[in-house]
Motif scaffolding. Sequence first.
Motif, mmCIF file in Angstrom:
data_model
loop_
_atom_site.group_PDB
_atom_site.id
_atom_site.type_symbol
_atom_site.label_atom_id
_atom_site.label_comp_id
_atom_site.label_asym_id
_atom_site.label_seq_id
_atom_site.Cartn_x
_atom_site.Cartn_y
_atom_site.Cartn_z
ATOM 1 N N ARG A 156 -0.892 72.029 -21.165
ATOM 2 C CA ARG A 156 -1.842 71.042 -20.654
ATOM 3 C C ARG A 156 -3.149 71.696 -20.224
ATOM 4 N N LEU A 157 -3.038 72.829 -19.505
ATOM 5 C CA LEU A 157 -4.241 73.524 -19.055
ATOM 6 C C LEU A 157 -5.031 74.096 -20.237
ATOM 7 N N ALA A 158 -4.290 74.603 -21.236
ATOM 8 C CA ALA A 158 -4.977 75.137 -22.424
ATOM 9 C C ALA A 158 -5.718 74.024 -23.155
ATOM 10 N N LYS A 159 -5.038 72.859 -23.263
ATOM 11 C CA LYS A 159 -5.687 71.730 -23.928
ATOM 12 C C LYS A 159 -6.917 71.275 -23.150
ATOM 13 N N ALA A 160 -6.782 71.231 -21.803
ATOM 14 C CA ALA A 160 -7.927 70.830 -20.978
ATOM 15 C C ALA A 160 -9.072 71.831 -21.116
ATOM 16 N N PHE A 161 -8.694 73.125 -21.159
ATOM 17 C CA PHE A 161 -9.736 74.157 -21.316
ATOM 18 C C PHE A 161 -10.448 74.029 -22.663
ATOM 19 N N LEU A 162 -9.627 73.792 -23.728
ATOM 20 C CA LEU A 162 -10.230 73.657 -25.060
ATOM 21 C C LEU A 162 -11.121 72.415 -25.147
ATOM 22 N N GLN A 163 -10.653 71.332 -24.502
ATOM 23 C CA GLN A 163 -11.487 70.131 -24.489
ATOM 24 C C GLN A 163 -12.814 70.388 -23.768
ATOM 25 N N GLU A 164 -12.698 71.054 -22.610
ATOM 26 C CA GLU A 164 -13.923 71.370 -21.864
ATOM 27 C C GLU A 164 -14.813 72.322 -22.656
ATOM 28 N N LEU A 165 -14.154 73.264 -23.361
ATOM 29 C CA LEU A 165 -14.921 74.207 -24.174
ATOM 30 C C LEU A 165 -15.626 73.493 -25.322
ATOM 31 N N SER A 166 -14.894 72.504 -25.926
ATOM 32 C CA SER A 166 -15.516 71.761 -27.021
ATOM 33 C C SER A 166 -16.698 70.938 -26.520
ATOM 34 N N THR A 167 -16.522 70.334 -25.327
ATOM 35 C CA THR A 167 -17.641 69.565 -24.766
ATOM 36 C C THR A 167 -18.807 70.472 -24.399
ATOM 37 N N PHE A 168 -18.495 71.719 -24.038
ATOM 38 C CA PHE A 168 -19.561 72.664 -23.721
ATOM 39 C C PHE A 168 -20.188 73.246 -24.992
ATOM 40 N N GLU A 169 -19.367 73.308 -26.076
ATOM 41 C CA GLU A 169 -19.853 73.893 -27.323
ATOM 42 C C GLU A 169 -20.807 72.951 -28.054
ATOM 43 N N ILE A 170 -20.515 71.631 -27.947
ATOM 44 C CA ILE A 170 -21.354 70.661 -28.661
ATOM 45 C C ILE A 170 -22.820 70.750 -28.228
ATOM 46 N N PRO A 171 -23.112 70.767 -26.912
ATOM 47 C CA PRO A 171 -24.526 70.934 -26.525
ATOM 48 C C PRO A 171 -25.126 72.243 -27.007
ATOM 49 N N LEU A 172 -24.249 73.316 -27.042
ATOM 50 C CA LEU A 172 -24.765 74.590 -27.548
ATOM 51 C C LEU A 172 -25.156 74.479 -29.013
ATOM 52 N N LEU A 173 -24.279 73.798 -29.787
ATOM 53 C CA LEU A 173 -24.607 73.602 -31.197
ATOM 54 C C LEU A 173 -25.866 72.752 -31.350
ATOM 55 N N LYS A 174 -25.954 71.728 -30.481
ATOM 56 C CA LYS A 174 -27.162 70.903 -30.517
ATOM 57 C C LYS A 174 -28.395 71.731 -30.165
ATOM 58 N N SER A 175 -28.223 72.573 -29.135
ATOM 59 C CA SER A 175 -29.354 73.419 -28.738
ATOM 60 C C SER A 175 -29.735 74.382 -29.851
ATOM 61 N N GLN A 176 -28.677 74.942 -30.511
ATOM 62 C CA GLN A 176 -28.948 75.842 -31.622
ATOM 63 C C GLN A 176 -29.674 75.113 -32.746
ATOM 64 N N ALA A 177 -29.223 73.870 -33.019
ATOM 65 C CA ALA A 177 -29.895 73.080 -34.050
ATOM 66 C C ALA A 177 -31.340 72.786 -33.652
ATOM 67 N N VAL A 178 -31.514 72.496 -32.345
ATOM 68 C CA VAL A 178 -32.877 72.232 -31.867
ATOM 69 C C VAL A 178 -33.741 73.477 -31.994
ATOM 70 N N VAL A 179 -33.131 74.650 -31.640
ATOM 71 C CA VAL A 179 -33.878 75.906 -31.750
ATOM 72 C C VAL A 179 -34.263 76.179 -33.198
ATOM 73 N N GLU A 180 -33.266 75.997 -34.106
ATOM 74 C CA GLU A 180 -33.565 76.211 -35.520
ATOM 75 C C GLU A 180 -34.634 75.230 -36.011
ATOM 76 N N ALA A 181 -34.513 73.967 -35.553
ATOM 77 C CA ALA A 181 -35.529 72.980 -35.940
ATOM 78 C C ALA A 181 -36.896 73.371 -35.383
ATOM 79 N N ASN A 182 -36.882 73.873 -34.136
ATOM 80 C CA ASN A 182 -38.151 74.311 -33.542
ATOM 81 C C ASN A 182 -38.740 75.495 -34.301
#
Length: 236
Positions: free
Chosen positions: A75-101
Motif C-alpha cells: 500500500r505504501l509503495a503504491k501510494a509512493f508511486l502514485q505521489e511520484l507519478s503526480t510529481f513526475e507529470i508536472p516535471l514532464l510538463k515543465s520539461q516540455a515547456v522548457v523544450e518549447a521555450n
Amino acid sequence: MSVKARRISGRLETIVPKVNYAFDPVDDDKIIRNRLLTRTTTTRGEPPLKKLQKKFTSFVLEVDKEEENFNECGRLAKAFLQELSTFEIPLLKSQAVVEANLREKESFNEVKDETERQIMQAKAEIEDLKKQLEESKIERQHKEECETIRKLISAQPPRSETEKAIYELNKEIAELEAENTASWRLHELRKKQFALMMHMVDELQNTIEDEQKILVDEIRTALEDQRNITEAMSVD
C-alpha cells in the motif's frame, strides 16, 4: 472589494474600504519562484516534494520492519508511486515547456537574425534610394535647364528668318563697304586734284611774279630811255 456609500449633510459620499494584501508586493517574486521550485500551487498545505519525501520515508521505514507486512508495504509503495507519478507529470510538463521555450527561443533568434538581415537590407535599400533620389534631382535639374534653353530657343525667330536677316545684313555691309571704297577713291581723287590745283596755283603765282618783274624792268627801262631822250633834247 465592495464599495459603500453614505449620505452626509444631504450629499452622497463614496467610501472605499482599505485594501489589505496577504503578502507584501515586494515578496511576490520570491513566493512565485519558491512555488515553481517546490511545485506548490497554493499557499496552504504541504509542498508536493515534501509530501513525496514523507511517503518515501514511510515506505522505507515499513520495509525495514521485521514483520510480515507485505500488504502495508504494497500500500505504501503504491501510494509512493502514485505521489511520484503526480510529481513526475508536472516535471514532464515543465520539461516540455522548457523544450518549447528553447524552440521558441531558437525561433526568436532566427526571427531576430532575419529581422536584422532585413534591417541591413532596408538600410542598403535606403542608401540606394537616397542615391537614386540625388540622381533624380540632378536629372530633373538638367531637364529644367534643357527646358529653359528650349524656351529661349523657341522665343527666337525661325532659322530661315535668321538666315534671311544675316543675308540682308551681309548685303548691307557689302554695300557699305562698296560705298566706303567709292568714298575713299573719291577722296583720293579730290586729294590729288587739290594737290594738282595747289601746284598749278604755285606755278601761276611764280609766273605772275616773273611777269611782274619783267614788266617792272621794262617800265624802268622805258622810263630811263625816255629820261635820256629828254635830257638829250634839252641839251640841243
